[in-house]
Motif scaffolding. Structure first.
Motif, PDB file in Angstrom:
ATOM      1  N   GLY A 219      44.514  37.728  11.036  1.00  0.00           N
ATOM      2  CA  GLY A 219      43.916  38.295   9.833  1.00  0.00           C
ATOM      3  C   GLY A 219      43.571  37.258   8.787  1.00  0.00           C
ATOM      4  O   GLY A 219      43.022  37.614   7.732  1.00  0.00           O
ATOM      5  N   VAL A 220      43.843  35.995   9.060  1.00  0.00           N
ATOM      6  CA  VAL A 220      43.598  34.947   8.062  1.00  0.00           C
ATOM      7  C   VAL A 220      42.118  34.842   7.734  1.00  0.00           C
ATOM      8  O   VAL A 220      41.745  34.555   6.582  1.00  0.00           O
ATOM      9  CB  VAL A 220      44.166  33.600   8.565  1.00  0.00           C
ATOM     10  CG1 VAL A 220      43.396  33.088   9.762  1.00  0.00           C
ATOM     11  CG2 VAL A 220      44.156  32.556   7.456  1.00  0.00           C
ATOM     12  N   TYR A 221      41.237  35.080   8.701  1.00  0.00           N
ATOM     13  CA  TYR A 221      39.798  34.972   8.450  1.00  0.00           C
ATOM     14  C   TYR A 221      39.170  36.272   7.960  1.00  0.00           C
ATOM     15  O   TYR A 221      38.482  36.267   6.917  1.00  0.00           O
ATOM     16  CB  TYR A 221      39.085  34.475   9.710  1.00  0.00           C
ATOM     17  CG  TYR A 221      37.580  34.509   9.613  1.00  0.00           C
ATOM     18  CD1 TYR A 221      36.915  33.876   8.568  1.00  0.00           C
ATOM     19  CD2 TYR A 221      36.810  35.160  10.563  1.00  0.00           C
ATOM     20  CE1 TYR A 221      35.534  33.903   8.471  1.00  0.00           C
ATOM     21  CE2 TYR A 221      35.427  35.202  10.476  1.00  0.00           C
ATOM     22  CZ  TYR A 221      34.799  34.567   9.434  1.00  0.00           C
ATOM     23  OH  TYR A 221      33.434  34.606   9.338  1.00  0.00           O
ATOM     24  N   PRO A 222      39.342  37.412   8.655  1.00  0.00           N
ATOM     25  CA  PRO A 222      38.643  38.620   8.186  1.00  0.00           C
ATOM     26  C   PRO A 222      39.077  39.088   6.809  1.00  0.00           C
ATOM     27  O   PRO A 222      38.238  39.547   6.028  1.00  0.00           O
ATOM     28  CB  PRO A 222      38.971  39.653   9.274  1.00  0.00           C
ATOM     29  CG  PRO A 222      40.187  39.162   9.946  1.00  0.00           C
ATOM     30  CD  PRO A 222      40.096  37.667   9.889  1.00  0.00           C
ATOM     31  N   LEU A 223      40.360  38.988   6.489  1.00  0.00           N
ATOM     32  CA  LEU A 223      40.804  39.426   5.168  1.00  0.00           C
ATOM     33  C   LEU A 223      40.205  38.558   4.068  1.00  0.00           C
ATOM     34  O   LEU A 223      39.761  39.064   3.024  1.00  0.00           O
ATOM     35  CB  LEU A 223      42.330  39.403   5.087  1.00  0.00           C
ATOM     36  CG  LEU A 223      43.079  40.512   5.835  1.00  0.00           C
ATOM     37  CD1 LEU A 223      44.577  40.350   5.664  1.00  0.00           C
ATOM     38  CD2 LEU A 223      42.635  41.879   5.339  1.00  0.00           C
ATOM     39  N   VAL A 341      39.053  27.841   6.503  1.00  0.00           N
ATOM     40  CA  VAL A 341      40.454  28.241   6.407  1.00  0.00           C
ATOM     41  C   VAL A 341      41.007  28.615   7.773  1.00  0.00           C
ATOM     42  O   VAL A 341      42.133  28.240   8.135  1.00  0.00           O
ATOM     43  CB  VAL A 341      40.591  29.419   5.417  1.00  0.00           C
ATOM     44  CG1 VAL A 341      41.999  30.015   5.487  1.00  0.00           C
ATOM     45  CG2 VAL A 341      40.302  28.960   3.997  1.00  0.00           C
ATOM     46  N   MET A 342      40.212  29.325   8.579  1.00  0.00           N
ATOM     47  CA  MET A 342      40.705  29.768   9.883  1.00  0.00           C
ATOM     48  C   MET A 342      40.996  28.585  10.805  1.00  0.00           C
ATOM     49  O   MET A 342      42.044  28.525  11.450  1.00  0.00           O
ATOM     50  CB  MET A 342      39.683  30.696  10.536  1.00  0.00           C
ATOM     51  CG  MET A 342      40.130  31.245  11.890  1.00  0.00           C
ATOM     52  SD  MET A 342      38.913  32.304  12.698  1.00  0.00           S
ATOM     53  CE  MET A 342      37.691  31.085  13.183  1.00  0.00           C
ATOM     54  N   PHE A 343      40.074  27.622  10.864  1.00  0.00           N
ATOM     55  CA  PHE A 343      40.230  26.525  11.813  1.00  0.00           C
ATOM     56  C   PHE A 343      41.245  25.486  11.350  1.00  0.00           C
ATOM     57  O   PHE A 343      41.670  24.653  12.151  1.00  0.00           O
ATOM     58  CB  PHE A 343      38.883  25.855  12.062  1.00  0.00           C
ATOM     59  CG  PHE A 343      37.963  26.667  12.921  1.00  0.00           C
ATOM     60  CD1 PHE A 343      38.284  26.972  14.226  1.00  0.00           C
ATOM     61  CD2 PHE A 343      36.775  27.149  12.412  1.00  0.00           C
ATOM     62  CE1 PHE A 343      37.449  27.731  15.016  1.00  0.00           C
ATOM     63  CE2 PHE A 343      35.916  27.907  13.190  1.00  0.00           C
ATOM     64  CZ  PHE A 343      36.256  28.213  14.497  1.00  0.00           C
ATOM     65  N   THR A 344      41.638  25.508  10.095  1.00  0.00           N
ATOM     66  CA  THR A 344      42.641  24.557   9.617  1.00  0.00           C
ATOM     67  C   THR A 344      43.978  25.219   9.319  1.00  0.00           C
ATOM     68  O   THR A 344      44.895  24.546   8.846  1.00  0.00           O
ATOM     69  CB  THR A 344      42.145  23.867   8.333  1.00  0.00           C
ATOM     70  OG1 THR A 344      41.868  24.852   7.328  1.00  0.00           O
ATOM     71  CG2 THR A 344      40.890  23.058   8.605  1.00  0.00           C
ATOM     72  N   SER A 345      44.097  26.520   9.618  1.00  0.00           N
ATOM     73  CA  SER A 345      45.330  27.232   9.286  1.00  0.00           C
ATOM     74  C   SER A 345      46.385  27.128  10.376  1.00  0.00           C
ATOM     75  O   SER A 345      47.540  27.483  10.144  1.00  0.00           O
ATOM     76  CB  SER A 345      45.017  28.715   9.037  1.00  0.00           C
ATOM     77  OG  SER A 345      44.524  29.325  10.225  1.00  0.00           O
ATOM     78  N   GLY A 346      46.005  26.666  11.571  1.00  0.00           N
ATOM     79  CA  GLY A 346      46.939  26.640  12.686  1.00  0.00           C
ATOM     80  C   GLY A 346      46.895  27.887  13.516  1.00  0.00           C
ATOM     81  O   GLY A 346      47.647  28.002  14.487  1.00  0.00           O
ATOM     82  N   MET A 347      46.027  28.833  13.185  1.00  0.00           N
ATOM     83  CA  MET A 347      45.892  30.052  13.969  1.00  0.00           C
ATOM     84  C   MET A 347      44.970  29.849  15.163  1.00  0.00           C
ATOM     85  O   MET A 347      45.266  30.289  16.273  1.00  0.00           O
ATOM     86  CB  MET A 347      45.364  31.187  13.097  1.00  0.00           C
ATOM     87  CG  MET A 347      45.247  32.544  13.799  1.00  0.00           C
ATOM     88  SD  MET A 347      43.729  32.792  14.763  1.00  0.00           S
ATOM     89  CE  MET A 347      42.513  32.848  13.463  1.00  0.00           C
ATOM     90  N   VAL A 357      43.820  14.961   9.979  1.00  0.00           N
ATOM     91  CA  VAL A 357      42.918  15.289   8.876  1.00  0.00           C
ATOM     92  C   VAL A 357      42.765  16.795   8.728  1.00  0.00           C
ATOM     93  O   VAL A 357      42.686  17.326   7.613  1.00  0.00           O
ATOM     94  CB  VAL A 357      41.545  14.600   9.094  1.00  0.00           C
ATOM     95  CG1 VAL A 357      40.869  15.108  10.367  1.00  0.00           C
ATOM     96  CG2 VAL A 357      40.649  14.813   7.881  1.00  0.00           C
ATOM     97  N   MET A 358      42.749  17.525   9.856  1.00  0.00           N
ATOM     98  CA  MET A 358      42.660  18.983   9.782  1.00  0.00           C
ATOM     99  C   MET A 358      43.925  19.575   9.189  1.00  0.00           C
ATOM    100  O   MET A 358      43.873  20.540   8.415  1.00  0.00           O
ATOM    101  CB  MET A 358      42.395  19.565  11.168  1.00  0.00           C
ATOM    102  CG  MET A 358      40.989  19.341  11.694  1.00  0.00           C
ATOM    103  SD  MET A 358      40.716  20.182  13.270  1.00  0.00           S
ATOM    104  CE  MET A 358      40.877  21.897  12.789  1.00  0.00           C
TER     105      MET A 358
END
Length: 431
Positions: A219-223, A341-347, A357-358
């Protein structure tokens, strides 16, 4: 209170954006999660063993022999599936080329007589013509059973012989005795027993917990994208020149109206996050995984994390709305920022595989700390790190406070330089 109600009406009027960002994005993430949940639900916890049965064809070309083909088929049918591939050269070539059978055994003409003569003279046994499948090892295993049949037949024929010679008829009788003896022996074909796995139920519970945690983290990206777009577009409706002139002329304080606008968007964000939370909990159950495998603290704390993250996403939308950008720019910002945010969140990727760097960029964004808060209460081995959960959510809320402060700063700058001049031409009101 009127501003709060007006905010909700304007927000719910954004049907297309709600359909795209709330419904479609969440469904996309649920689809990705369902593929993972389906794989987890198919974990093999059975307590029975079914051996693979190779497909074997026995072709008898020994027209004048005593008949070894029928005993051989009876010997093989316990562990193999017998198939018919024909007898002509063309049919056999087609079966071999199409890999129709794992093993094709051809008894050549005169084979029974040559085998009986070799047994009587204690010479090397003649070979059968065999075609083994090139796609697997089942054919080679079936060939071992054919060799075992011939060995047992040879032993039975020698045991029944009164002299050194063995006739073809005696060889056929020995083959029949081998089949009859094995059929009467209960331990000739022992069944493999599989003990109950004491950890089978635990594996299912672990699968349910993993499925739930991964779905919540998705849900980190859609929310973020949904709340940013819906909030920015809704609050932009109050930023038009005509609307602002009326608002500035009203006796109500501007700060109070902004708070009510934010509260309406925040209420929508909490409702969406709770719906996402409920569906995340329902998906493992729909896949047949035990919900009781998910620790109750994991469920509750992750739900609170979703709600807090939704509020921070609303705050980011509030900040963007104070810049007075158009709908195209809002959509672009939401997608670029949300994907970052999605690609650097660890999800999206395991943290071990992410470059430094990410990871550094991720720690400067709220998505990283949201996922870390979920990991802190993921319930692995019953572990719930309440301190880690509080600290991560505290950082998430700090991002929200920073977004609100930036938004207020942008709003103050806009109020300090208002554009209250009436348009040069009459404009139709937008409904």
């Amino acid at each position: 209170m009127r501003t709060f109600k007006a905010t909700l009406k304007i927000l719910l009027a954004q049907r297309l954006m709600i359909l795209i960002y709330v419904v479609w994005l969440c469904l996309m993430m649920f689809g990705l999660s369902w593929s993972l949940i389906s794989d987890l639900s198919k974990m093999d916890n059975s307590t029975t063993f079914d051996s693979a049965r190779p497909e074997v064809a026995v072709v008898n070309r020994d027209a004048h022999g005593a008949g070894l083909d029928e005993p051989m088929r009876a010997f093989l049918e316990r562990d193999c599936d017998l198939v018919d591939v024909g007898t002509t050269d063309e049919q056999l070539q087609t079966a071999a080329a199409s890999n129709y059978a794992d093993l094709i055994v051809i008894i050549p003409d005169g084979y029974t007589d040559r085998l009986a003569d070799a047994i009587g003279r204690d010479a090397r046994m003649p070979q059968l013509d065999v075609v083994v499948s090139f796609t697997g090892a089942y054919g080679s295993l079936a060939r071992l059973q054919v060799d075992e049949f011939l060995r047992l037949t040879r032993t039975a024929a020698l045991a029944a012989a009164h002299d050194a010679s063995v006739s073809a008829a005696a060889l056929a009788d020995a083959a029949d005795r081998v089949v009859d003896t094995l059929a009467d022996a209960s331990d000739a074909y022992p069944r493999i027993a599989v003990a109950d796995d004491p950890g089978a139920a635990g594996d299912r519970h672990e699968a349910a917990r993993t499925a739930y945690v991964q779905t919540v983290k998705m849900g980190v990206y859609p929310l973020l994208a949904a709340m940013l777009v819906c909030t920015a577009l809704t609050m932009n409706a109050f930023a038009g020149a005509n609307v602002r002139r009326r608002l500035y002329a009203s006796p109500q304080r501007t700060g109070t109206m902004v708070i009510q606008e934010f509260a309406g968007c925040a209420l929508f964000g909490i409702v969406v996050s709770l719906l996402y939370w409920g569906i995340s909990l329902a998906l493992p159950a729909l896949a047949g995984l035990p919900i009781d495998g998910i620790p109750l603290p994991t469920i509750l704390y992750s739900g609170v994390s979703l709600a807090l993250y939704a509020l921070v996403s609303v705050a980011s939308g509030f900040m963007i709305s104070m810049l007075s950008v158009n709908a195209v720019a809002i959509n672009a910002i939401a997608n670029v920022y949300g994907l970052l945010v999605m690609f650097t969140s660890g999800m999206a990727f395991p943290i071990d595989m992410m470059p430094k760097v990410m990871i550094t960029i991720g720690k400067l964004l709220p998505g990283w700390w949201f996922c870390q808060s979920i990991d802190a209460v993921d319930g692995v081995d019953g572990r719930v790190d309440l301190g880690g959960w509080l600290s991560c959510n505290g950082l998430v809320l700090l991002f929200g406070v920073a977004f609100i402060c930036l938004g207020l700063a942008f709003s103050k700058g806009r109020r300090s330089h208002p554009v209250l001049a009436a348009p040069g031409t009459t404009q139709l009101a937008e409904v």
